[in-house]
Structure formats: structure tokens, C-alpha cells
Enzyme design. Sequence first.
Site, PDB file in Angstrom:
ATOM      1  CG  HIS A   1      -1.910  -1.096   1.321  1.00  0.00           C
ATOM      2  ND1 HIS A   1      -2.871  -1.081   0.259  1.00  0.00           N
ATOM      3  CD2 HIS A   1      -2.204  -2.260   2.136  1.00  0.00           C
ATOM      4  CE1 HIS A   1      -3.609  -2.166   0.599  1.00  0.00           C
ATOM      5  NE2 HIS A   1      -3.047  -2.726   1.703  1.00  0.00           N
ATOM      6  CB  ALA A   2       0.382   4.593  -1.598  1.00  0.00           C
TER       7      ALA A   2
END
Length: 604
Positions: A238-239
Site C-alpha cells: 500500500h502507498a
Amino acid sequence: MGNGRSGILLFVLFVSIQRSVSLTVDMLEFDEALLTVSSYLSHPINLLYVSDYCYQCLPQPLLTLPSGSSTQPVNNSVIISTRYALSVQVVNNSGNTSHLCSWEHIYEEHGHYLISVHYSLSEQNTGAVLCQESMARPPTNCYLPLLVAFVILIGVCGLYHLSGYISRLACFRRLQQYWCKRLPFFSKHVQTSENNCGEQPERPKSRRLFSLDTFRGFSLTLMVFVNYGGGGYWFFEHAPWNGLTIADLVMPWFVFIIGTSVALAFNAMLKRGISRCQLLYKLTWRTCILFAIGVFFLNYGPADGPLSWSWARIPGVLQRLGFTYFVIALLHTCFSRVQLGTEESCHWSAAVRDIVLYWPEWIFIIALETISLCLTFLLPVPGCPTGYLGPGGIGDHGQYPNCTGGAAGYIDKWLLGAEHIYQNPTCKELYKTTQPFDPEGVLGTINSAIMAFFGLQAGKIILIYRKSPLSILKRFLCWAILLGIISAILTKCTRDEGFIPINKNLWSLSFVTTLSCFSFLLLGLMFYVTDVKHWWQGQPFIYPGMNSIFVYVGHSLLATYFPFQWQMKYRMSHYEILFQNLLGTSIWLYVSYLLFKKKIFLKI
């Protein structure tokens, strides 16, 4: 002359440190490189760095070197991240923190980089400080394992389709008939016609949408691969805060499909005579089961020890899916229509009847999003600016270190307690945050219901225009364009500078519109390929798509057991972990295929 002497300095530096750091280089893991700095300066220096992905972040200390000399430099090494570009600056550490030199570089995995900090040897720039870079060990090609895996998968798919083509050849069917007549046992394992050795029977036509199960299965398969590690690649994680990675796509797609499935399933049940009270009981029961599985099975594992309420996490993925399903299903139960009449084409509402027929739902969902935006941008948060959407920590020049998530984080801690939400958010490492923040928090769950509503809208379009596939595709495209334009306005086509940046942790409005845009496009493409043209029946994704809850819960519970995980022997290479994650994903594809063949579909 100056360039020649600089070359000699770099060569001496390379020879002097080559042996001393060989063991350190061999111990590097994924997304890491080794940086060795040699200082020829007569005063101590500090190296500060900022990751280019870290928005408006304060420089962080990287390395400190004491005083050296032009004949005997001091060396020091540090392991650095290769995920994003780094901006590094050298400053004086002798009381005067003046800027000496700086550089920006995208370092590559497992490379060994050398930096020489020395006085200029040019007569014109006597006293100036120069930073020269060289390489002691080239980086590895970390994407080669991914390319090899992709080629193998393409080859397997090619062989599968080739075998299907061969099985349809007349000579193969004659050979099949020959063996069927002579080996009765063989005929039991071959699909035949009425005499057990002829043409394959045509499949009965079904009103079930293969594209829906395929889309769900594709999202779930990618989710399993990502949750198992994604081969150790950063873009399968995930970012850190704003922005999108591949891992950020899968759950929103799954949420979108929830809405589409509600529209189709509830319409079919109402046509069969199931009352709305029965639907209410069914959706309430399913919500409770999803919430219970999420809280008591998936949030904890054997390594967590006995469950204690003092640290139990309340939110989670299944909890969010359950609540989202409850809101959308309850809304549609109240306002759904069994008979979707078609107005005359000359009527003003004919072009938007998929919206007009469900106007109460639109009023409710607009009011729900209005409440979400008001809480986000108008709720006072102690010690934080109103409407703050940042990660806190060292972001925003370090002005709001304890404001992670703004109103979203504040509401979660107020309602659930800081001990009962996620303690290690994705922004913790990059932004050096100290506050807990839950990506499945309360405020973000409202926006997940908004995304499911867009999926519900896709289901309504399929129901109303089911006799005209071209109209379905046109409306899907129109919705994708409209949502894409809204996303462009909200984000100003940037990652961090927009009114509402794309953020999976917050499930921001721009995140919902962007992922809904992608969902309309992808579902439309699969609908065209599988249900309109019948070029593809959705294999292998259709199998997990028809047993989604079983695959999701099973892959989560067994993630730490063999053969889904084992101790890595070659930690510097992506080959083994990529093989491990692909193997685990393939096992669940095969298990779901066996359930499909046995016509076993586990549902709640």
C-alpha cells in the site's frame, strides 16, 4: 588536472573500503542499497536526506562523519531505501550548519554506491566542497524474476488455449471416440454427447453474469497475492499516504462488486417472491457473521497469544465489508423495484431512468457523503488544523506531528479508543508518525459505502438495459468518464496538491471516484469479452469469484503455514519469495476450481 586527481581519490577510496563492506552488502534485503561516504574534509559533517515521496517532509539524519584529512579520509556506511528517489545534502557539523553540497538519486536494489566528499582540486574553486559519486557494486535487476514469472504464466495460458483448440479438432475427436469404445473407464473421464463418445453438449444458457464472478475472482486473486507478499515488490504494497499502488486497487474493486451483486441478487429474490422482511433478516444475519469472522478470526493469530480486550482491534477488512454491505443492502431493500418498466424514448427521463427510478437512494447517499465531508473538513480536532488530510509526523514541515489522518483519526480514537485501532499505519515508516491510525476506520467506511453504491448503480444499469448490451457498455463508459473528470478536479491531476488527494488510508472522495472509474471500465471490458462476445469464460478467476468468502477467510487463516509460507533461504533475491507467493495464490485457485467442479459454493 583536477579531474585526474579526483579520479585517483575515487580509486583509492574504492580499494580501501572494498573488503571492509563486502559482508554488509551481502546482507542487504529487498529495496535496500549500501551507501558508503568518505570525507576528506577537516571538520565533521552530517548527511541529511528526504524521500521524494514524502510530501513537505523535514530532512532526516542519514549519516555523521568526524573530521578527516586530504591524505586519510574517514569512511562510514549506511543502508538506504531504494523505493523512492532520495535527496541528500551534506551540511557542516561544527556549529555552522551551512549547506556544503547535495544530490538527488534513484538508488537501485542491492547496489553499492560510493560518495567522496572533498575540497575542490581546481584552482578556480579552491575551498569549495564537491560530492562525487561512483559505484563499487552494480545493482541487481530486481524485475527479472517478475518478467520470468510473467513469461511462464503467459506460456501456461497459451498451452491451455492450445489444448482447447486441439481438443476441438476432428482428428482428436475421432481418436477420442476410438478409445472410448475400447476403454469404458476412459469414457467416464471424457465429456461426450448422448452416446458418451461424440460431440460435447452445448452448455445451457444461463442468466448469470460471468463477468461479475470473473471481476470478483480477479480482485480476490490479486488480493491473495498481495497479502502473501507480492513477491517482495514495493508496488504490491500500500502507498505510504497519498497516491496509488497496485495493492490499493483490489479492495475497492471488491467493494464495487458488492454493490453490483446486491442489485442483481435482490432483484432475482424479489421476483421469486421473497419478502422484504426476509431480505432484511438475511442481510442482517450476513452482516453479523462477517463482522464476527473479522473480529474473532482474522484480526488475530496464534502468535498474538490469548485475546485481550486491552489491545483488541475492532475495525478490519471484513468488518468494513460487512458494514458496507449492510448499508447498501438495507438501502436497496427499502427502495428497490421488482418491475423495471421502460419509459418511452421521447419521455424526458428515458435517458436517465436508471437514476430517476431510484431517486430516494440518491438523496440518501448524497446526504451520507455530505455528512462525511462536513465531518472531514469542519470538525474541530484538538491541536490540528480543521480539514487536515495529512499524515502528521515529519510531513507538512513537521508542524502537525500528532495529527495523523485529521478528523478520521480523531473520530476513531474517540469512538473506539486508541488501543483498539491499527497501531502500524503505512505512513509510520516514511513519515515517522507516532499516532495509531486505522485504514478501516469509521469515517472511511462511509466512503466505502459510496463506492459500493456506484457498484449498485452498475447493477441497476445491467438490469434496466439487459436487452441491449451496447447500451450497458455506453453507460458504463459515461460513468467512467464522469467519475474520471471529478477525480481530476478534486486532485488537480497531482498526487499531493489537490483539494482532496487520492488516499486509500482515508478512503477519500477522490479515491472513491478514481477507483469507481477504473471499476466501470474493467467491469465493462469483462462484460464485453465474457457475456457479449463469449470469447472467454473467465477461467481461472471465475472459480475463486464463486467462492470468495471461503478463499478470503481461508487464505488469511492459513497464511503463515506451509506450503503458503516457509523460511527464506535466499533473502537477497525476489525469485524465492515470488515463487512462494505465486504458489500460495495458485493453490487457492486450484482449491476453488475443485469446489467449482464439485458444485460446492460456500456462502453466508
